[in-house]
Motif scaffolding. Structure first.
Motif, PDB file in Angstrom:
ATOM      1  N   UNK A  15      -5.513  -0.393  70.805  1.00  0.00           N
ATOM      2  CA  UNK A  15      -5.126   0.093  69.477  1.00  0.00           C
ATOM      3  C   UNK A  15      -4.176   1.272  69.639  1.00  0.00           C
ATOM      4  N   UNK A  16      -3.540   1.634  68.531  1.00  0.00           N
ATOM      5  CA  UNK A  16      -2.635   2.773  68.574  1.00  0.00           C
ATOM      6  C   UNK A  16      -2.209   3.192  67.195  1.00  0.00           C
ATOM      7  N   UNK A  17      -1.346   4.175  67.177  1.00  0.00           N
ATOM      8  CA  UNK A  17      -0.841   4.685  65.914  1.00  0.00           C
ATOM      9  C   UNK A  17      -0.005   5.930  66.146  1.00  0.00           C
ATOM     10  N   UNK A  18       0.445   6.481  65.055  1.00  0.00           N
ATOM     11  CA  UNK A  18       1.284   7.677  65.118  1.00  0.00           C
ATOM     12  C   UNK A  18       0.405   8.916  65.242  1.00  0.00           C
ATOM     13  N   UNK A  19       0.724   9.747  66.228  1.00  0.00           N
ATOM     14  CA  UNK A  19      -0.026  10.979  66.437  1.00  0.00           C
ATOM     15  C   UNK A  19       0.518  12.100  65.560  1.00  0.00           C
ATOM     16  N   UNK A  20      -0.360  13.042  65.213  1.00  0.00           N
ATOM     17  CA  UNK A  20       0.058  14.208  64.438  1.00  0.00           C
ATOM     18  C   UNK A  20       0.950  15.120  65.264  1.00  0.00           C
ATOM     19  N   UNK A  21       0.671  15.160  66.570  1.00  0.00           N
ATOM     20  CA  UNK A  21       1.388  16.048  67.466  1.00  0.00           C
ATOM     21  C   UNK A  21       1.416  15.425  68.855  1.00  0.00           C
ATOM     22  N   UNK A  22       2.444  15.708  69.604  1.00  0.00           N
ATOM     23  CA  UNK A  22       2.535  15.200  70.968  1.00  0.00           C
ATOM     24  C   UNK A  22       1.546  15.882  71.909  1.00  0.00           C
TER      25      UNK A  22
END
Length: 80
Positions: A15-22
């Protein structure tokens, strides 16, 4: 029995997705997580992870992960 049930399944979730911060692993919006699938072994999960990671390489904050479900379901398999 067939070939799939002859070998022990070591389930893996990709699974995955967009992170708030690197700098962390907090997702920006949990409702938008991409559940790629559940796979019977690490090799197929890794192939799925790699395909998704390469497809989103231009999106710096997108991250995909492989979770060893078999270790959560049966901690004894963590030794495998």
């Amino acid at each position: 029995m067939n070939a799939d049930t002859d070998q022990k399944q070591l389930l893996h979730l990709v699974f995955g997705g967009e992170l708030s911060s690197l700098e962390g692993i907090t997702f920006k919006d949990l409702s938008k997580l991409d559940i790629v699938g559940i796979y019977p072994n690490y090799a197929t999960a890794h192939a799925a992870w790699k395909a998704k990671a390469q497809a989103t390489v231009d999106q710096a904050q997108m991250r995909y992960f492989v979770v060893h479900l078999h270790r959560l379901l049966d901690p004894e398999t963590a030794k495998s």
